[in-house]
Design a protein around this motif. Structure first.
Motif, PDB file in Angstrom:
ATOM      1  N   LEU A  60       0.846  -1.192   0.000  1.00 45.62           N
ATOM      2  CA  LEU A  60       0.000   0.000   0.000  1.00 45.62           C
ATOM      3  C   LEU A  60       0.883   1.244   0.000  1.00 45.62           C
ATOM      4  CD1 LEU A  60      -2.833   1.327   0.287  1.00 45.62           C
ATOM      5  CD2 LEU A  60      -2.516   1.195   2.769  1.00 45.62           C
ATOM      6  N   ASP A  61       0.546   2.213  -0.850  1.00 45.65           N
ATOM      7  CA  ASP A  61       1.291   3.464  -0.954  1.00 45.65           C
ATOM      8  C   ASP A  61       0.277   4.600  -1.077  1.00 45.65           C
ATOM      9  OD1 ASP A  61       2.895   5.617  -1.529  1.00 45.65           O
ATOM     10  OD2 ASP A  61       4.101   4.583  -3.044  1.00 45.65           O
ATOM     11  N   VAL A  62       0.216   5.454  -0.036  1.00 46.06           N
ATOM     12  CA  VAL A  62      -0.778   6.529  -0.002  1.00 46.06           C
ATOM     13  C   VAL A  62      -0.081   7.873   0.134  1.00 46.06           C
ATOM     14  CG1 VAL A  62      -2.796   7.482   1.155  1.00 46.06           C
ATOM     15  CG2 VAL A  62      -2.466   5.005   1.102  1.00 46.06           C
ATOM     16  N   GLU A  63      -0.430   8.828  -0.748  1.00 45.77           N
ATOM     17  CA  GLU A  63      -0.013  10.216  -0.610  1.00 45.77           C
ATOM     18  C   GLU A  63      -1.280  11.055  -0.471  1.00 45.77           C
ATOM     19  OE1 GLU A  63       3.031  11.915  -3.116  1.00 45.77           O
ATOM     20  OE2 GLU A  63       3.516   9.915  -3.873  1.00 45.77           O
ATOM     21  N   PHE A  64      -1.363  11.810   0.630  1.00 49.51           N
ATOM     22  CA  PHE A  64      -2.606  12.509   0.938  1.00 49.51           C
ATOM     23  C   PHE A  64      -2.336  13.969   1.269  1.00 49.51           C
ATOM     24  CE2 PHE A  64      -6.421  13.427   3.507  1.00 49.51           C
ATOM     25  CZ  PHE A  64      -7.400  12.940   2.652  1.00 49.51           C
ATOM     26  N   GLY A  65      -3.065  14.869   0.609  1.00 48.39           N
ATOM     27  CA  GLY A  65      -2.837  16.297   0.783  1.00 48.39           C
ATOM     28  C   GLY A  65      -3.549  16.880   1.982  1.00 48.39           C
ATOM     29  N   CYS A  66      -4.875  17.010   1.902  1.00 45.03           N
ATOM     30  CA  CYS A  66      -5.624  17.582   3.010  1.00 45.03           C
ATOM     31  C   CYS A  66      -6.999  16.926   3.084  1.00 45.03           C
ATOM     32  CB  CYS A  66      -5.745  19.099   2.867  1.00 45.03           C
ATOM     33  SG  CYS A  66      -6.401  19.646   1.289  1.00 45.03           S
ATOM     34  N   GLY A  67      -7.628  17.022   4.252  1.00 43.59           N
ATOM     35  CA  GLY A  67      -8.876  16.321   4.502  1.00 43.59           C
ATOM     36  C   GLY A  67      -8.653  15.215   5.505  1.00 43.59           C
ATOM     37  N   THR A  68      -9.410  14.121   5.374  1.00 41.67           N
ATOM     38  CA  THR A  68      -9.319  13.005   6.314  1.00 41.67           C
ATOM     39  C   THR A  68      -9.065  11.707   5.573  1.00 41.67           C
ATOM     40  OG1 THR A  68     -10.845  14.090   7.852  1.00 41.67           O
ATOM     41  CG2 THR A  68     -10.504  11.722   8.132  1.00 41.67           C
ATOM     42  N   LEU A  69      -8.053  10.977   6.032  1.00 44.94           N
ATOM     43  CA  LEU A  69      -7.721   9.672   5.479  1.00 44.94           C
ATOM     44  C   LEU A  69      -7.954   8.616   6.551  1.00 44.94           C
ATOM     45  CD1 LEU A  69      -6.300   7.730   3.400  1.00 44.94           C
ATOM     46  CD2 LEU A  69      -4.158   8.334   4.557  1.00 44.94           C
ATOM     47  N   SER A 140       4.829  -4.009   2.186  1.00 44.39           N
ATOM     48  CA  SER A 140       5.187  -2.667   2.639  1.00 44.39           C
ATOM     49  C   SER A 140       3.930  -1.812   2.744  1.00 44.39           C
ATOM     50  CB  SER A 140       6.194  -2.010   1.685  1.00 44.39           C
ATOM     51  OG  SER A 140       5.601  -1.765   0.427  1.00 44.39           O
ATOM     52  N   CYS A 141       4.003  -0.839   3.642  1.00 43.68           N
ATOM     53  CA  CYS A 141       2.913   0.117   3.816  1.00 43.68           C
ATOM     54  C   CYS A 141       3.529   1.500   3.946  1.00 43.68           C
ATOM     55  CB  CYS A 141       2.083  -0.217   5.050  1.00 43.68           C
ATOM     56  SG  CYS A 141       0.743   0.959   5.382  1.00 43.68           S
TER      57      CYS A 141
END
Length: 283
Positions: A60-69, A140-141
């Protein structure tokens, strides 16, 4: 009107005009205005998304800008999103079996969580939820948060990378079996009921709190923020190397400056504190 006030007004007007010029140059240079927020006017097109994945997923590969994840257990690998900007949100599974989730809106005058002149409309904050099947062990995470808020629960992976620039990450019941990296800029990361092995922790000016089972070689580097590590192992189960210049390092309440304590243990703490604070509490 005094000369000082006149100079301030002239300076402010000059900076304002310069900003408009830079914006114009950016647009001419190819900035996609459908993905930006300018002076509070959000011109992006927002959409919802819901997809279940049946192919083999190993990472899993997460790129998050703004808000809620949110990352949590589910029946299958699934990504659900609300109010995400259409052109800066992407989900895919690559050829290596990595589920990639990308939400990275671009806001003019908004740098790494420090907004100038503008703010995100709360009614348009993104919410992204990633579901992982129960009893899944990922290779991987990786979770990278810019300025949003992340809730990560019940994740098991061989290796892990969690990075927060100016947002917040709260994690619970996370197991990173082989190696992990925890990196905080000016934000906050709080992890409870966690299991880490061979972990590298680095913080610039924010806060890192870790509670759980800490094994292997742990390296913690603190700039001007604070790191608090609470482990369910005993003090004798660790070797220690501590180096505090203008910062503070405390092990079970005792302040140490420059010290090496080798207990012939299988685990170790290598603590380096420049100007902040590191606390280690053992069982």
């Amino acid at each position: 009107m005094g000369k000082t006030i006149k100079y301030l007004l002239v300076s402010a007007a000059s900076l304002f005009v310069l900003g408009i010029i830079l914006c114009s140059i950016s647009v001419v240079a190819g900035v996609n205005t459908s993905e930006v927020t300018i002076f509070g006017r959000d011109v992006a097109n927002y959409v919802d998304f819901d997809q279940t994945y049946t192919q083999e997923i190993t990472a899993l590969d997460v790129e998050f800008g703004c808000g809620t994840l949110n990352i949590k257990e589910g029946e299958a690998f699934r990504v659900e999103a609300k109010n995400v900007p259409e052109k800066s949100f992407k989900v895919e599974v690559d050829n290596n079996g990595t589920l990639k989730v990308y939400e990275k809106r671009h806001n003019l005058f908004n740098f790494e969580g420090f907004p100038f002149f503008i703010g995100i409309d709360e009614s348009k904050e993104s919410t992204v939820t990633v579901y992982l099947p129960k009893n899944t062990t990922l290779k991987s995470c990786k979770v990278d948060i810019t300025a949003g808020k992340a809730n990560v629960d019940n994740v098991v992976a061989e290796t892990g990378e969690f990075e927060v620039a100016a947002g917040q990450l709260i994690g619970n019941n996370i197991k990173l079996l082989k190696h992990s990296n925890l990196d905080v800029g000016a934000g906050s990361m709080k992890l409870s009921s966690i299991s880490l092995n061979d972990c590298e922790m680095e913080i610039s000016a924010g806060e890192l709190v870790v509670e759980g089972t800490i094994t292997g070689q742990t390296e913690a580097t603190c700039g001007a923020g604070s790191i608090k590590i609470t482990t369910d192992l005993e003090e004798k189960d660790y070797n220690y190397e501590c180096d505090a210049s203008a910062g503070s390092i405390k092990v079970n309440g005792s302040k140490v400056k420059h010290e090496e304590n080798h207990n012939n243990a299988a685990n170790s703490f290598d603590l380096d504190c420049s100007a902040g604070e590191i606390k280690v509490i053992t069982k």
